[in-house]
Design an enzyme around this catalytic site. Structure first.
Site, PDB file in Angstrom:
ATOM      1  N   HIS A   1       0.844  -1.207   0.000  1.00  0.00           N
ATOM      2  CA  HIS A   1       0.000   0.000   0.000  1.00  0.00           C
ATOM      3  C   HIS A   1       0.875   1.252   0.000  1.00  0.00           C
ATOM      4  O   HIS A   1       0.580   2.221  -0.695  1.00  0.00           O
ATOM      5  CB  HIS A   1      -0.863   0.054   1.267  1.00  0.00           C
ATOM      6  CG  HIS A   1      -1.859  -1.056   1.383  1.00  0.00           C
ATOM      7  ND1 HIS A   1      -1.750  -2.062   2.317  1.00  0.00           N
ATOM      8  CD2 HIS A   1      -2.988  -1.324   0.692  1.00  0.00           C
ATOM      9  CE1 HIS A   1      -2.774  -2.875   2.205  1.00  0.00           C
ATOM     10  NE2 HIS A   1      -3.530  -2.477   1.223  1.00  0.00           N
TER      11      HIS A   1
ATOM     12  N   GLU B   1      -0.762  -4.176  -8.820  1.00  0.00           N
ATOM     13  CA  GLU B   1      -0.890  -5.296  -9.776  1.00  0.00           C
ATOM     14  C   GLU B   1      -1.072  -6.618  -9.055  1.00  0.00           C
ATOM     15  O   GLU B   1      -1.421  -7.617  -9.660  1.00  0.00           O
ATOM     16  CB  GLU B   1       0.358  -5.367 -10.659  1.00  0.00           C
ATOM     17  CG  GLU B   1       0.395  -4.269 -11.691  1.00  0.00           C
ATOM     18  CD  GLU B   1       1.582  -4.378 -12.621  1.00  0.00           C
ATOM     19  OE1 GLU B   1       2.524  -5.157 -12.310  1.00  0.00           O
ATOM     20  OE2 GLU B   1       1.586  -3.674 -13.643  1.00  0.00           O
TER      21      GLU B   1
ATOM     22  N   ASP C   1      -3.409  -7.481  -7.202  1.00  0.00           N
ATOM     23  CA  ASP C   1      -4.801  -7.859  -7.497  1.00  0.00           C
ATOM     24  C   ASP C   1      -5.050  -7.536  -8.971  1.00  0.00           C
ATOM     25  O   ASP C   1      -5.727  -6.555  -9.304  1.00  0.00           O
ATOM     26  CB  ASP C   1      -5.763  -7.093  -6.586  1.00  0.00           C
ATOM     27  CG  ASP C   1      -5.561  -7.482  -5.128  1.00  0.00           C
ATOM     28  OD1 ASP C   1      -5.728  -8.665  -4.806  1.00  0.00           O
ATOM     29  OD2 ASP C   1      -5.193  -6.613  -4.322  1.00  0.00           O
TER      30      ASP C   1
HETATM   31  O1  PAF Z   1      -7.846  -3.944  -2.974  1.00  0.00           O
HETATM   32  C1  PAF Z   1      -8.529  -3.579  -1.997  1.00  0.00           C
HETATM   33  O2  PAF Z   1      -8.032  -3.368  -0.905  1.00  0.00           O
HETATM   34  C2  PAF Z   1     -10.028  -3.405  -2.159  1.00  0.00           C
HETATM   35  O3  PAF Z   1     -10.548  -4.359  -3.036  1.00  0.00           O
HETATM   36  C3  PAF Z   1     -10.435  -1.983  -2.603  1.00  0.00           C
HETATM   37  C4  PAF Z   1      -9.897  -1.659  -3.975  1.00  0.00           C
HETATM   38  C5  PAF Z   1      -9.920  -0.984  -1.596  1.00  0.00           C
HETATM   39  C6  PAF Z   1     -11.958  -1.885  -2.659  1.00  0.00           C
HETATM   40  O4  PAF Z   1     -12.531  -2.129  -1.424  1.00  0.00           O
END
Ligand code: PAF
Length: 286
Positions: free
Chosen positions: A40, A151, A153
């Site tokens: 993140h 990427e 996900d």
């Molecule tokens: O990848 C995530 O953490 C979630 O799927 C998202 C994009 C924040 C949507 O809730």
């Protein structure tokens, strides 16, 4: 106190963003469900590089959990998350609650056909409708010019790109590389759910995928590589494979051979935790 300004109301967020936009500033959004890790933070870093203002959102979206136990067990670490964001000096951490996102009478679902029926979509009914619905709301609420997704996900990234295009939402969806632990395990909030014992074989998923990509580059048939790969993953201690596929990067159609830009994607269960991963496969033009 982390020092990161936290907003919990949509109207407060919209007021802040309107002010920035009036001043001609570029606004970036990093949607998250919290339990922030280096993956993140790499998105936040990417957003900070190209945006004047950065909003990080934190909402554990009930609509994307097809399993109530999974929703209940999902790590919730707001204070720690805010502390991790402090050094980045993000402009807002937006933490709406359920009533803010889905008020009484909420009745709309955003559903992206095709892309969502395969891979994780085939194993998690309703998951991508939940993702598409909440991401559409976060795009509209934040009014962001750019949105940053990992990427890791990969299917989610393609779904989000499609919905932004289809719904004419004026946001650029930026995909950022997967961040890995030293042993290759893709960083994920779900890794926190692995016991010390289960953590040991976890990187095997990535290791096997790399070997398959290498085999493909040497001209081996995917069918044979796949069977051996699945057997190896299960032998390592994973209990079940959801999928191990070679697919086209753009529309996620099934490939036998990487004759166009392709991706290997896998999902497997380890000690009750579902791990996913994907890697790029260089196109073979012979
Ligand atoms: O990848 C995530 O953490 C979630 O799927 C998202 C994009 C924040 C949507 O809730």
């Amino acid at each position: 106190m982390s020092g990161v300004p936290i907003l919990r109301s949509r109207t407060d967020l919209q007021t802040a963003v309107l002010g920035w936009k009036a001043a001609g500033e570029v606004v970036g959004v990093v949607p998250t469900m919290g339990a922030l890790h280096q993956g993140h933070l790499s998105l936040v870093r990417a957003a900070k590089e190209v945006c004047d203002r950065v909003v990080v959102t934190l909402f554990v979206n009930p609509k994307q959990f097809n399993n109530p136990e999974d929703l209940e067990n999902y790590p919730r670490t707001e204070e720690g998350d805010a502390a991790k964001l402090a050094p980045f000096k993000v402009d807002v951490l937006y933490v709406p609650d359920g009533a803010q996102m889905y008020p009484d009478g909420f009745a709309t679902t955003v559903s992206v056909a095709g892309l969502t029926n395969v891979l994780c979509g085939a194993h998690r009914p309703g998951h991508f409708d939940g993702v598409a619905t909440v991401v559409t709301k976060l795009f509209l609420q934040s009014g962001a010019d750019k949105a940053f997704f990992g990427e890791k996900d990969y299917q989610q990234l393609q779904v989000v790109r499609r919905l932004a295009r289809d719904l004419d939402i004026p946001v650029e969806v930026v995909g950022c590389p997967t961040i890995r632990e030293e042993d290759g395990l893709a960083m994920s909030s779900r890794n926190l759910l692995l016991s010390d014992r289960a953590r040991i074989p976890a990187p095997m998923l990535h290791e096997v995928m790399q070997d398959v990509a290498e085999g493909l580059s040497r001209g081996k048939a995917f069918g044979e590589l796949k069977a051996a790969a699945e057997a190896r993953i299960l032998r390592a201690g994973f209990t079940e494979m959801d999928y191990f596929d070679l697919r086209a990067c753009d529309d996620l159609s099934v490939l036998d051979t990487p004759d166009r830009p392709a991706r290997l994607l896998a999902a497997a269960w380890l000690a009750g935790v579902r791990l996913i991963d994907n890697i790029a496969v260089p196109p073979r033009l012979d």
